[in-house]
Design a protein around this motif. Structure first.
Motif, PDB file in Angstrom:
ATOM      1  N   GLN A 168      17.826 -49.230 -31.638  1.00 54.04           N
ATOM      2  CA  GLN A 168      18.884 -50.233 -31.518  1.00 54.04           C
ATOM      3  C   GLN A 168      20.212 -49.631 -31.081  1.00 54.04           C
ATOM      4  O   GLN A 168      21.198 -50.354 -30.922  1.00 54.04           O
ATOM      5  N   GLY A 169      20.248 -48.314 -30.886  1.00 52.92           N
ATOM      6  CA  GLY A 169      21.496 -47.672 -30.486  1.00 52.92           C
ATOM      7  C   GLY A 169      22.555 -47.826 -31.558  1.00 52.92           C
ATOM      8  O   GLY A 169      22.264 -47.819 -32.758  1.00 52.92           O
ATOM      9  N   HIS A 170      23.819 -47.996 -31.124  1.00 49.81           N
ATOM     10  CA  HIS A 170      24.926 -48.203 -32.067  1.00 49.81           C
ATOM     11  C   HIS A 170      26.010 -48.973 -31.334  1.00 49.81           C
ATOM     12  O   HIS A 170      26.823 -48.398 -30.607  1.00 49.81           O
ATOM     13  N   THR A 171      25.996 -50.281 -31.506  1.00 48.93           N
ATOM     14  CA  THR A 171      26.872 -51.142 -30.716  1.00 48.93           C
ATOM     15  C   THR A 171      28.346 -50.916 -31.010  1.00 48.93           C
ATOM     16  O   THR A 171      29.195 -51.125 -30.132  1.00 48.93           O
ATOM     17  N   PRO A 189      14.144 -48.436 -24.883  1.00 48.53           N
ATOM     18  CA  PRO A 189      14.672 -49.591 -25.620  1.00 48.53           C
ATOM     19  C   PRO A 189      15.726 -50.333 -24.800  1.00 48.53           C
ATOM     20  O   PRO A 189      16.659 -49.727 -24.265  1.00 48.53           O
ATOM     21  N   VAL A 190      15.587 -51.632 -24.705  1.00 47.43           N
ATOM     22  CA  VAL A 190      16.503 -52.430 -23.889  1.00 47.43           C
ATOM     23  C   VAL A 190      17.935 -52.317 -24.402  1.00 47.43           C
ATOM     24  O   VAL A 190      18.886 -52.368 -23.612  1.00 47.43           O
ATOM     25  N   GLU A 191      18.105 -52.142 -25.717  1.00 39.32           N
ATOM     26  CA  GLU A 191      19.457 -52.023 -26.273  1.00 39.32           C
ATOM     27  C   GLU A 191      20.196 -50.823 -25.686  1.00 39.32           C
ATOM     28  O   GLU A 191      21.420 -50.851 -25.558  1.00 39.32           O
ATOM     29  N   TRP A 192      19.472 -49.766 -25.346  1.00 43.37           N
ATOM     30  CA  TRP A 192      20.138 -48.614 -24.723  1.00 43.37           C
ATOM     31  C   TRP A 192      20.744 -49.010 -23.382  1.00 43.37           C
ATOM     32  O   TRP A 192      21.861 -48.590 -23.065  1.00 43.37           O
ATOM     33  N   ARG A 194      21.699 -52.025 -22.474  1.00 51.46           N
ATOM     34  CA  ARG A 194      22.839 -52.911 -22.745  1.00 51.46           C
ATOM     35  C   ARG A 194      24.089 -52.133 -23.149  1.00 51.46           C
ATOM     36  O   ARG A 194      25.208 -52.565 -22.874  1.00 51.46           O
ATOM     37  N   GLN A 195      23.897 -51.009 -23.826  1.00 51.47           N
ATOM     38  CA  GLN A 195      25.041 -50.270 -24.347  1.00 51.47           C
ATOM     39  C   GLN A 195      25.577 -49.221 -23.382  1.00 51.47           C
ATOM     40  O   GLN A 195      26.549 -48.530 -23.685  1.00 51.47           O
ATOM     41  N   LEU A 224      20.416 -55.745 -16.853  1.00 57.51           N
ATOM     42  CA  LEU A 224      19.199 -55.239 -17.500  1.00 57.51           C
ATOM     43  C   LEU A 224      18.311 -54.601 -16.447  1.00 57.51           C
ATOM     44  O   LEU A 224      17.113 -54.880 -16.364  1.00 57.51           O
TER      45      LEU A 224
END
Length: 376
Positions: A168-171, A189-192, A194-195, A224
């Motif tokens: 989830q990374g770290h938003t 991971p898609v969250e990477w 996004r961040q 994305l």
């Protein structure tokens, strides 16, 4: 920031750095300065050898062995869960390769996210180069996070050390100019994505991570969307853990009964790192057992996946299987592509991510390709 408690540590570390430079693994003067300054032994006060024996600075009977090992170009297991290795201090030459592949720019205010704090050593190297306020590192294991934070403070560094699911990374600290993962992933991971920071060319946010058994460098190209290429050589890391203690190898399923069938996949191929890279991409998370011949090379093998599919390759060149699917047939098809394209190494492969899809391709995006199951 020299906090070396051990005599001769400065000299031992300098010898290690010289060996990395001589081997061509450390070419950037700024990263060389980081490796020369950050005391690896402070972050690795103990490790476990191949037999599971603890080798520690605090044990007079193992101190000399510990001191020598932490100043060698070796990967060292630093944490075990239920007898299985679950964290390590990576091989310094591989760390140097990954850090140089990040393509950071001094004085540009680049923020970096590290996935997998481990001992804290890599976060210290990043902090030395970029400044602690530009570095965030996350890990899912509370014990590792607490120890890494304490060791970083002792060494004079203060990056953000966060207990979190690495996928989830770290938003809170995003966007990041760079993300570096020190754990193996099976998909990105898609969250990477996004961040990552927006930008074009080298100014775009980038990721360096072990995808399968090799390093991939990925550049964000859209909201994305991302693409990249694999680097030469192998990279063998422990898997990304979603919760504390997961990632422990599964028990081997029961062996098949009955006669085997001939196979076009020779036993020599399973020891070929180039072929094993392709296998690590299309069938991630396999567990292997080998029978070695007199030449110390595999003569027979057993391989199984998490769904219980298992294949046994006999020394006579036949294979038998059990479980819900034909795992060996998947490997045979990969070997056919591998041989038809002149046995490519990792640097001939690329990676493309679009909304909902990820794939690894050979030579060009229009060449042979394999879809990856997207991480949540």
């Amino acid at each position: 920031m020299n906090t070396d408690p051990a005599p001769d540590a400065d000299a031992a570390r300098a010898r290690l750095v010289r060996s990395l430079v001589a081997a061509g693994d450390l070419t950037d003067p700024a990263w060389r300065a980081a490796f020369e300054s950050v005391p690896r032994h402070l972050f690795v006060p103990c490790f476990y050898d191949h037999a599971g024996r603890k080798v520690s600075a605090d044990d007079a009977t193992t101190r000399a062995e510990w001191f020598e090992a932490v100043h060698e170009d070796r990967s060292l297991v630093t944490h075990r869960t239920d007898g299985a290795a679950t964290s390590s201090s990576s091989q310094p030459s591989l760390m140097a390769t990954m850090l140089e592949a990040l393509r950071v720019t001094d004085g540009a205010g680049m923020n970096v996210l590290e996935i997998g704090s481990g001992t804290g050593y890599n976060a210290a190297l990043l902090s030395h180069r970029l400044g602690s306020r530009h570095v965030t590192t996350v890990d899912t294991e509370p014990e590792l996070v607490h120890a890494a934070r304490a060791r970083l403070a002792q060494a004079g560094y203060s990056p953000r050390v966060v207990l979190a699911d690495g996928a989830q990374g770290h938003t809170e600290s995003a966007p990041y100019s760079r993300i570096i993962a020190t754990c193996r992933i099976n998909s990105v991971p898609v969250e990477w994505i996004r961040q990552l920071a927006d930008g074009t060319g080298d100014d775009a946010g980038q990721i360096v991570a072990p995808l399968g058994n090799a390093l991939v460098r990925i550049r964000r190209t859209g909201s994305l969307e991302a693409d990249g290429r694999f680097l030469p050589g192998g990279a063998f890391f422990m898997p990304l853990r979603r919760t504390a203690g997961d990632g422990i190898p599964a028990r081997r399923p029961d062996l098949p009964t009955g006669e085997g069938r001939p196979t076009a996949l020779p036993v020599a191929a399973i020891a070929d790192n180039a072929f094993r890279f392709l296998v690590s991409v299309i069938e991630p998370g396999l567990t292997w057992q080998y029978d070695l011949g007199q030449d110390s090379k595999p003569a027979a093998a057993r391989v199984w996946s998490a769904d219980g599919s298992l294949a046994c390759l006999q020394s006579g060149g036949t294979v038998s299987e059990t479980g819900p699917r034909s795992l060996w047939s998947r490997l045979e098809e990969a070997y056919r592509v591998f041989t038809e394209h002149a046995e490519p190494g990792p640097d001939r492969y690329g990676f493309t991510l679009t909304a909902g899809t990820q794939r690894v391709w050979l030579d060009t995006p229009g060449g042979p390709s394999w879809p990856l199951r997207a991480a949540p």
